[in-house]
Design a protein around this motif. Structure first.
Motif, PDB file in Angstrom:
ATOM      1  N   GLU A 119       0.894  -1.168   0.011  1.00 13.94           N
ATOM      2  CA  GLU A 119       0.049  -0.115  -0.012  1.00 13.94           C
ATOM      3  C   GLU A 119       0.834   1.246  -0.016  1.00 13.94           C
ATOM      4  OE1 GLU A 119      -0.169  -2.292   2.379  1.00 13.94           O
ATOM      5  OE2 GLU A 119      -2.033  -3.444   1.919  1.00 13.94           O
ATOM      6  N   PRO A 120       0.199   2.290  -0.472  1.00 15.10           N
ATOM      7  CA  PRO A 120       1.116   3.493  -0.461  1.00 15.10           C
ATOM      8  C   PRO A 120       1.467   3.597   1.291  1.00 15.10           C
ATOM      9  CG  PRO A 120      -0.908   3.889  -1.492  1.00 15.10           C
ATOM     10  CD  PRO A 120      -0.978   2.659  -1.088  1.00 15.10           C
ATOM     11  N   VAL A 121       2.774   4.547   1.346  1.00 14.40           N
ATOM     12  CA  VAL A 121       3.261   4.619   2.822  1.00 14.40           C
ATOM     13  C   VAL A 121       2.352   5.032   3.714  1.00 14.40           C
ATOM     14  CG1 VAL A 121       5.057   5.819   4.082  1.00 14.40           C
ATOM     15  CG2 VAL A 121       5.464   4.932   1.525  1.00 14.40           C
ATOM     16  N   PRO A 122       2.263   4.185   4.844  1.00 19.35           N
ATOM     17  CA  PRO A 122       1.247   4.659   5.814  1.00 19.35           C
ATOM     18  C   PRO A 122       1.435   6.089   6.402  1.00 19.35           C
ATOM     19  CG  PRO A 122       2.649   3.106   6.709  1.00 19.35           C
ATOM     20  CD  PRO A 122       3.133   3.323   5.300  1.00 19.35           C
ATOM     21  N   HIS A 123       0.319   6.520   7.157  1.00 20.93           N
ATOM     22  CA  HIS A 123       0.302   7.891   7.824  1.00 20.93           C
ATOM     23  C   HIS A 123       0.772   7.593   9.078  1.00 20.93           C
ATOM     24  CE1 HIS A 123      -2.745   9.422   4.573  1.00 20.93           C
ATOM     25  NE2 HIS A 123      -1.827   9.217   4.089  1.00 20.93           N
ATOM     26  N   LEU A 124       1.354   8.688   9.667  1.00 22.01           N
ATOM     27  CA  LEU A 124       2.169   8.453  10.967  1.00 22.01           C
ATOM     28  C   LEU A 124       1.619   9.376  11.982  1.00 22.01           C
ATOM     29  CD1 LEU A 124       4.516   7.567  12.574  1.00 22.01           C
ATOM     30  CD2 LEU A 124       5.911   9.385  11.340  1.00 22.01           C
ATOM     31  N   ALA A 125       1.489   9.160  13.161  1.00 25.77           N
ATOM     32  CA  ALA A 125       1.306  10.093  14.383  1.00 25.77           C
ATOM     33  C   ALA A 125       2.271   9.692  15.450  1.00 25.77           C
ATOM     34  CB  ALA A 125      -0.217   9.856  14.773  1.00 25.77           C
ATOM     35  N   VAL A 126       2.770  10.604  16.137  1.00 26.21           N
ATOM     36  CA  VAL A 126       3.658  10.524  17.219  1.00 26.21           C
ATOM     37  C   VAL A 126       3.052  11.450  18.292  1.00 26.21           C
ATOM     38  CG1 VAL A 126       5.885  10.936  17.687  1.00 26.21           C
ATOM     39  CG2 VAL A 126       5.450  10.363  15.409  1.00 26.21           C
ATOM     40  N   LEU A 127       2.963  10.600  19.532  1.00 27.84           N
ATOM     41  CA  LEU A 127       2.578  11.410  20.687  1.00 27.84           C
ATOM     42  C   LEU A 127       3.504  10.744  21.764  1.00 27.84           C
ATOM     43  CD1 LEU A 127       0.218  12.973  22.124  1.00 27.84           C
ATOM     44  CD2 LEU A 127      -0.762  10.654  22.693  1.00 27.84           C
ATOM     45  N   GLY A 128       3.825  11.913  22.617  1.00 29.60           N
ATOM     46  CA  GLY A 128       4.782  11.669  23.840  1.00 29.60           C
ATOM     47  C   GLY A 128       4.097  12.202  25.189  1.00 29.60           C
ATOM     48  N   VAL A 129       4.243  11.308  26.042  1.00 36.53           N
ATOM     49  CA  VAL A 129       3.765  11.758  27.447  1.00 36.53           C
ATOM     50  C   VAL A 129       4.391  11.178  28.492  1.00 36.53           C
ATOM     51  CG1 VAL A 129       1.266  12.091  26.486  1.00 36.53           C
ATOM     52  CG2 VAL A 129       2.036   9.880  27.428  1.00 36.53           C
ATOM     53  N   PRO A 130       4.551  11.918  29.698  1.00 33.51           N
ATOM     54  CA  PRO A 130       5.484  11.240  30.971  1.00 33.51           C
ATOM     55  C   PRO A 130       4.944  10.018  31.397  1.00 33.51           C
ATOM     56  CG  PRO A 130       5.045  13.587  30.881  1.00 33.51           C
ATOM     57  CD  PRO A 130       4.032  13.178  30.013  1.00 33.51           C
ATOM     58  N   ASP A 131       3.356   9.826  31.425  1.00 32.13           N
ATOM     59  CA  ASP A 131       2.849   8.719  32.076  1.00 32.13           C
ATOM     60  C   ASP A 131       2.099   7.782  30.970  1.00 32.13           C
ATOM     61  OD1 ASP A 131       1.114   7.102  33.662  1.00 32.13           O
ATOM     62  OD2 ASP A 131      -0.081   8.499  34.321  1.00 32.13           O
ATOM     63  N   PRO A 132       2.730   6.682  31.105  1.00 37.81           N
ATOM     64  CA  PRO A 132       2.301   5.644  30.100  1.00 37.81           C
ATOM     65  C   PRO A 132       0.951   5.285  30.052  1.00 37.81           C
ATOM     66  CG  PRO A 132       3.576   4.494  31.722  1.00 37.81           C
ATOM     67  CD  PRO A 132       3.804   5.823  31.920  1.00 37.81           C
ATOM     68  N   LEU A 165      10.081  10.657  27.942  1.00 34.60           N
ATOM     69  CA  LEU A 165       8.776  10.535  27.628  1.00 34.60           C
ATOM     70  C   LEU A 165       8.388   9.183  26.988  1.00 34.60           C
ATOM     71  CD1 LEU A 165       8.347  13.789  25.470  1.00 34.60           C
ATOM     72  CD2 LEU A 165       7.640  13.139  27.812  1.00 34.60           C
ATOM     73  N   ASN A 166       7.076   8.524  27.304  1.00 35.89           N
ATOM     74  CA  ASN A 166       6.726   7.605  26.436  1.00 35.89           C
ATOM     75  C   ASN A 166       6.060   7.703  25.232  1.00 35.89           C
ATOM     76  OD1 ASN A 166       6.898   5.092  28.872  1.00 35.89           O
ATOM     77  ND2 ASN A 166       6.339   7.184  29.994  1.00 35.89           N
ATOM     78  N   VAL A 167       6.581   7.425  24.021  1.00 27.33           N
ATOM     79  CA  VAL A 167       6.271   8.108  23.108  1.00 27.33           C
ATOM     80  C   VAL A 167       5.499   7.028  22.090  1.00 27.33           C
ATOM     81  CG1 VAL A 167       7.155   9.104  20.730  1.00 27.33           C
ATOM     82  CG2 VAL A 167       8.309   9.709  22.986  1.00 27.33           C
ATOM     83  N   ALA A 168       4.436   7.178  21.490  1.00 27.05           N
ATOM     84  CA  ALA A 168       3.697   6.177  21.005  1.00 27.05           C
ATOM     85  C   ALA A 168       3.918   6.420  19.387  1.00 27.05           C
ATOM     86  CB  ALA A 168       2.049   6.415  21.300  1.00 27.05           C
ATOM     87  N   VAL A 169       4.309   5.743  18.562  1.00 34.66           N
ATOM     88  CA  VAL A 169       4.382   6.084  17.212  1.00 34.66           C
ATOM     89  C   VAL A 169       3.125   4.899  16.635  1.00 34.66           C
ATOM     90  CG1 VAL A 169       5.600   5.717  15.032  1.00 34.66           C
ATOM     91  CG2 VAL A 169       6.651   6.205  17.027  1.00 34.66           C
TER      92      VAL A 169
END
Length: 541
Positions: A119-132, A165-169
């Motif tokens: 598939e076309p390259v997927p879309h990306l979101a990045v979010l970082g927070v101190p508390d998982p 930070l706990n960073v979710a990709v």
């Protein structure tokens, strides 16, 4: 190609980034010229089938998956996890730059293809927070806007620790076709076989393929949903393969991937240096940079430049704004229709209208993404288009902005130098007469004035027919009737003056005098910048 032959929307925003809260990432962004290698051995085949495991990482990882699924459900969608997307998310997370900036688009492309994603390259979101424990709610809020804009079927995510930070990709992918496995490597003289089916909501699949030469071949694949095609692989190098289909938003890219013929797939990429225009920070600057890059690409392919057209730029800009405000991606708008509708509504007529859509954070990212798509590449390098309008709108994203770009290409007649065209036309007619062994024609000032006035009047009076125009020229010569044995006239509306150099009456051996009128303009019943050629003829007594 007929009106409305618009090929393939590709949303070129490789990374749709949500700014990290708190401190930024601690890794260093690779520099231009640096070599970035794959983290693991690449797969041998492409596949549309998901693998197990949708989320990777430690604390908060399960909550990230739940957050994605909550956001999808709130938009009436359902997404399935794909372990390959989770692995890609983990690789990206390990290479985040300052502020959570993702790796360069060419790095993400290399990683995605090495995992066999079609598939076309997927879309990306990045979010970082101190508390998982806050990741689930944060991710749900962050990606909800994605699902409002587009339909997704797959997701993958990873949680990494960066700068405390706990960073979710999170990666979201649109999967709208089933494709039987395709080898990534082929031999010269072999055959590329594609067999699959497009999902509900899509029809009339097409193949667009760019061989190593860079040219683009299109093949219709039937009405759908099933398709099968075989392509001979005659040259060594990279073939770019794209499958498109008609959907609710017009032509849509469903798959886009390279195959390698006579050589192994790459295991690393060398980052390109930034272009002179990479500092473009306003929509106007991005528009100018994209136009320059379009014509640079055409020049490298030996094609003439396309001419910037302010009216088409307004059409393009309005569509970019419509997509941002309406939270949709595609050529077909619920309010303005498709590209031919928009162009015609603006008052322009053409038998060839093409449109590209792109999204990214710099002119280079948008342009290179379009060139990597055979359908979009074919539009940029179409030898028949003459004019383009580029319209860009900024879309704020946290601490930076993405740019939404629309490019509208059409075929118009080019502007001509009327005086030079008249002189050239006389020479061309006389060259044809010499080839027939008859004497050249002489310009007569009275015939010339009548022909020029008549040609201009054709555009000044939109209700005037071609016969009316010739009659007007003939009427202007009545007072000179005693000077000639006979006078007459003819007219042609052309896109190139050369088309009027072969009109048979001008080769009459008894003809001696001529007047040539050339005018250019617009009429409701003719393409833009049409050329009216009126030729008044006179035979000596």
């Amino acid at each position: 190609m007929s009106v409305g032959a618009v090929r393939g929307a590709l949303w070129v925003g490789f990374a749709l980034l949500m700014a990290c809260g708190g401190r930024g990432g601690s890794t260093t962004t690779p520099a231009a010229g640096e070599r970035v290698s794959l983290p693991a051995a690449p797969l041998d085949t492409y596949s549309s089938e998901a693998t197990e495991g949708g989320v990777r990482g430690g604390a908060g990882a399960e909550g990230v998956g739940r957050g994605v699924e909550r956001a999808a459900a709130s938009a009436g969608q359902s997404v399935d996890p794909d372990g390959r997307l989770a692995q890609l998310a983990e690789w990206i997370g390990e290479r985040l730059g300052a502020g959570g900036a993702p790796p360069a688009p060419e790095v993400i492309e290399l990683f995605a293809r090495s995992l066999g994603l079609v598939e076309p390259v997927p879309h990306l979101a990045v979010l970082g927070v101190p508390d998982p424990n806050a990741l689930e709610a944060g991710v749900a809020d962050s990606v909800r806007g994605f699902f409002a804009r587009q339909l997704y079927q797959r997701y993958g995510a990873a949680v990494v620790v960066r700068g405390g930070l706990n960073v979710a990709v999170v990666l979201l992918s649109t999967r709208a076709l089933d494709l039987e496995p395709v080898p990534r490597r082929h031999e010269v003289g072999g055959t590329l076989r594609l067999r699959g089916r497009v999902h509900d909501g899509f029809r009339e699949p097409q193949l667009a393929i760019a061989p190593p030469s860079g040219s683009v071949e299109r093949r219709p694949l039937g009405a759908g949903p099933g398709f099968e095609v075989s392509v001979p692989l005659t040259a060594r190098g990279v073939y770019r393969v794209e499958v498109l289909a008609q959907g609710a938003r017009g032509d849509t890219v469903l798959a886009n991937f390279p195959v390698y013929v006579g050589e192994d797939p790459p295991t690393y990429v060398v980052l390109a240096g930034p272009g002179d225009d990479e500092g473009a920070s306003t929509p106007d600057q991005v528009e100018r940079a994209l136009l320059r890059r379009i014509n640079d690409a055409r020049a490298r392919d030996g094609l003439p430049p396309v001419v910037e057209h302010p009216g088409l730029a307004r059409v393009a800009r309005d569509h970019s704004q419509d997509m941002v405000q309406g939270s949709f991606i595609g050529h077909t708008s619920p309010t303005t229709g498709d590209a031919p509708d928009r162009v015609r509504r603006a008052g322009y007529r053409s038998g060839l209208i093409l449109e590209n859509i792109g999204r990214g954070y710099s002119p280079g990212e948008i342009h290179e993404g379009l060139l990597a798509s055979p359908g979009h590449r074919a539009n940029i390098l179409n030898r028949d288009v003459t004019h383009v309008g580029v319209g860009v709108v900024a879309e704020p994203e946290g601490r930076r902005a993405a740019f939404v770009a629309t490019q509208v290409f059409i075929r118009m007649h080019r502007e001509v130098d009327v005086e030079a065209a008249r002189e050239w036309l006389l020479g061309a007619i006389n060259e044809g007469r010499r080839a027939r062994g008859v004497p050249p024609l002489e310009l007569d000032p009275n015939l010339q004035t009548a022909a020029s006035d008549a040609a201009r009047s054709y555009f000044a009076n939109p209700t005037q027919t071609q016969q009316d125009t010739v009659d007007e020229g003939s009427a202007a010569l009545r007072r000179f009737a005693m000077m000639f044995r006979r006078v007459g006239g003819l007219m042609a509306v052309v896109g190139d003056v050369a088309e009027a150099s072969r009109l048979e009456p001008t080769f009459d051996p008894d003809l001696r005098y001529v007047g040539l009128g050339v005018a250019q303009g617009d009429r409701p019943d003719a393409p833009p910048n049409s050329i009216a050629v009126v030729i008044m003829l006179a035979w000596p007594r």
